[in-house]
Structures are given as C-alpha cells and as structure tokens.
Enzyme design. Structure first.
Site, PDB file in Angstrom:
ATOM      1  CG  HIS A  35      34.146  43.788  38.475  1.00 38.40           C
ATOM      2  ND1 HIS A  35      35.184  43.198  37.797  1.00 38.40           N
ATOM      3  CD2 HIS A  35      33.851  42.953  39.509  1.00 38.40           C
ATOM      4  CE1 HIS A  35      35.491  42.040  38.384  1.00 38.40           C
ATOM      5  NE2 HIS A  35      34.698  41.870  39.426  1.00 38.40           N
ATOM      6  CD  GLU A  72      32.125  34.464  41.397  1.00 34.68           C
ATOM      7  OE1 GLU A  72      33.147  34.556  40.700  1.00 34.68           O
ATOM      8  OE2 GLU A  72      31.189  35.285  41.330  1.00 34.68           O
ATOM      9  CG  ASP A 131      29.543  43.103  39.160  1.00 33.37           C
ATOM     10  OD1 ASP A 131      30.440  43.703  38.553  1.00 33.37           O
ATOM     11  OD2 ASP A 131      29.579  41.885  39.415  1.00 33.37           O
TER      12      ASP A 131
HETATM   13 ZN   LIG Z   1      34.337  40.286  40.774  1.00 34.74          ZN
END
Ligand SMILES: [Zn+2]
Length: 349
Positions: free
Chosen positions: A20, A208, A287
């Site tokens: 991201h 997730e 990230d």
């Molecule tokens: Zn992600």
C-alpha cells in the site's frame, strides 16, 4: 550467516504484489511534510514521529495499535505535491531493494481526505508520477486502486471508474480493503464486475481478520483473481481445495499478520502449511513503513523463522510473476525473465 543470507536475498530480483502506498512512506519525508505544513509535533525528528507511524518492538501486536498508525498517516496527505512525492519515493525505495516488478496499490478516498480532490485527480497524479519515476529506475510498476469495505458502494463505483479511465496509464487492478469483520464483500459485486469487464484484475483482502467464510465470499460472490492475505483459508479444507483448483494466488504478508495480531509470531505463521497444501503463495510487505521492513527483510525473516528454503522463495517469486495483473504476452515475458534471473544466476545457487 544472517548477513550473507541478507545479501543473497537483497541481490535477488524480486516481485511485490501487495504494497500500500499509504503504508510505504519514508519517516524522514513525513517529518519534512510536518515541518512544511506546520503539523504539530513536539520536535521535527524521525525518532519522535516513529512510534506514531511504525510498530515498535515492545508494543503489543493488536489490531487497535496497528490501525492507529494509519489514522496518524492520514493527517499527512496535505497537498497534491505530497501525494506525488510519496508515490515517487515508493517507486525509488522498491527499486533500491531490487524489486523488478511491483503492483503498488493506493486508496483514493484516504489520499483525498484532506485535499479535496476527486478519485480521478488522485489516480492521475499517482499514475503520472509512478510512470515518470519507474522510467528512471530499473523497475516496472503497475497500479491497483483500492476501495474500503466499510465505505459506501458509491465510493467504490467512483474509484472503479477512475481506475478504468487510467488503464492506459498503468492501472491494472482493483482491490477491496478496509475493515473485514462485519463488512461482507458481496455488496460490491456489481462494482467488481464492472471493473472485470473493463479488463481490470480483481483482488480482495480476505481471510485476515475473518475466517475462511470471508475468503469464500471473495471467491464465490466476487470471483476474486487473487486474495490479499487469505491465510485463514487454511481453517477450511473445502475453501483450500477451491483455491487450489482455481489457481487463485494468495498475497501473503507475514510481518503485517504478526504486527496486526492475526498471527502470534513469525514462527507460528501458516505460510509453510499453505505452501504444503498446494496453494499458490507469494510473499509481500503490505506496509513497509508500519512494519519497519523492506521486502528483503520480510523474506529473510520468513527464512529465519520458518522451514522455508531458498527454492521455496524462488518458487513464490515465480508464483508472483504468474499472478501479475498483466496482459498475457507481458506476463509471459515477465515469467520468462524471472525464470532466467532466478535459475540461471550463480549468485543464487
Ligand atoms: Zn493490504
């Protein structure tokens, strides 16, 4: 041993499918932005800001702590020039880590939360900057435009249209992110169908924070080509079977899973079991800023904490090439290129 493994992995040509932009900024740049725009901070120093945007070693790994970093980061998208700068640096940082192909994703709604811009504006800024920067470095970058489950379908429609309108400028896919628990994917069915018909690849974050039924929702209701994370699919052999049968690739992000409290530790990660089940697995950073990692770091962590060999890493890199959201001819070239790079080089043997 550690440093030589690190050097081997760093030198290895790599592919990133799940990163991201909003989680890939440099802390030093955030400090510059804070100073330039008068964002209030006790002092404009990297180490002062770090605990607010990155998981610290002694910090409990919880969803709340992980998400708090993104709430802070949202305060930094203060001008179009900021968005262009972070896009440029994300490409440079990936190239310097020897990533040769990356699909970078970004969320227009997040980037436009302060600068009042349209999804079209922000997609254009990111596309232009990424194309200009990638040209100057030894990397190919394509873009995935994200929308959030917890935001409206109308936002999703606008974002998808902006993605379609920029397919000639590097956009290759759309993604569903955001809060998984309590927000099913199926309301976005028509939005994703629209994108797919236009030729965009489809990937959804699923499995997730929610269990295998969320992965099932993503594949049965949306027809997702790839799954972001998907690790909890392993809890249901029926879902695993369908993923294997359809050749659906999982974009696994191990450090992110540990940092957000989904998995207790790196050594407890499901990655080896997913691989042994015949799933098409890839390794990604999610990230890099929030987890404080590069893709090299991520792969080294995996190899140091799990029964994963260099051959497994090479195979997962090839899995990523096969799963790229590229036209068939470009994908064939990418796969061939990586087969040559990974298996013809003495450095990696
Ligand atoms: Zn992600």
């Amino acid at each position: 041993m550690t440093s030589s493994l690190y050097e081997i992995i760093r030198a290895m040509p790599k592919i990133e499918l799940h990163r991201h932009l909003e989680g890939a900024m440099r802390i030093s740049t955030l400090v510059d932005i804070a100073r330039d725009f008068g964002v209030e901070m006790p002092e404009y120093e990297v180490e002062t800001l770090r605990p607010f945007v990155q998981m610290m070693p002694d910090e409990p790994r919880t969803w709340q702590n992980f998400m708090a970093k993104f709430r802070t980061l949202r305060q930094f998208y203060l001008a179009p020039a900021v968005i262009r700068r972070i896009a440029q640096e994300a490409v440079i940082d990936a190239a310097q880590d020897n990533i040769k192909y990356m699909e970078l994703r970004f969320t227009p709604k997040a980037l436009c939360n302060i600068v009042k811009c349209s999804a079209h504006d922000v997609v254009r800024w990111v596309c232009e900057t990424v194309a200009e920067t990638a040209q100057q470095y030894d990397i190919v970058v394509r873009l995935i435009v994200s929308m959030n489950r917890h935001e409206s379908v109308e936002v999703g429609e606008k974002v998808t249209q902006a993605a379609i309108d920029h397919m000639g400028l590097g956009v290759v896919g759309i993604d569903l992110a955001g809060i998984e628990a309590g927000y099913a994917a199926y309301p976005f069915r028509d939005v994703f169908e629209h994108g797919r018909r236009a030729g965009l690849g489809v990937t959804l974050h699923a499995g997730e924070w929610e269990g295998p039924q969320s992965v099932w929702d993503a594949i049965s209701n949306i027809g997702s080509d790839r799954i972001g994370h998907g690790i909890r699919a392993i809890e249901d052999t029926g879902v695993v079977h369908v993923l294997v049968e359809r050749g659906i690739t999982l974009e696994v992000c191990p450090s992110s899973n540990v940092d957000s409290g989904v998995v207790a530790s790196m050594s407890a990660h499901q990655l080896p079991v997913l691989l042994a089940s015949g799933l098409k697995v890839t390794i990604n950073t999610d990230d890099p800023l929030v987890s404080g990692i590069t893709l090299t770091d991520e792969i080294v962590r995996v190899m140091e904490n799990l029964p994963i060999t260099l051959d497994d890493i090479k195979q997962m890199t090839l899995n990523a090439a096969h799963a790229a959201f590229l036209p068939d001819d470009e994908k064939r070239d990418l796969v061939k290129h990586f087969e040559r790079l990974l298996y013809a080089s003495d450095v990696l043997d």
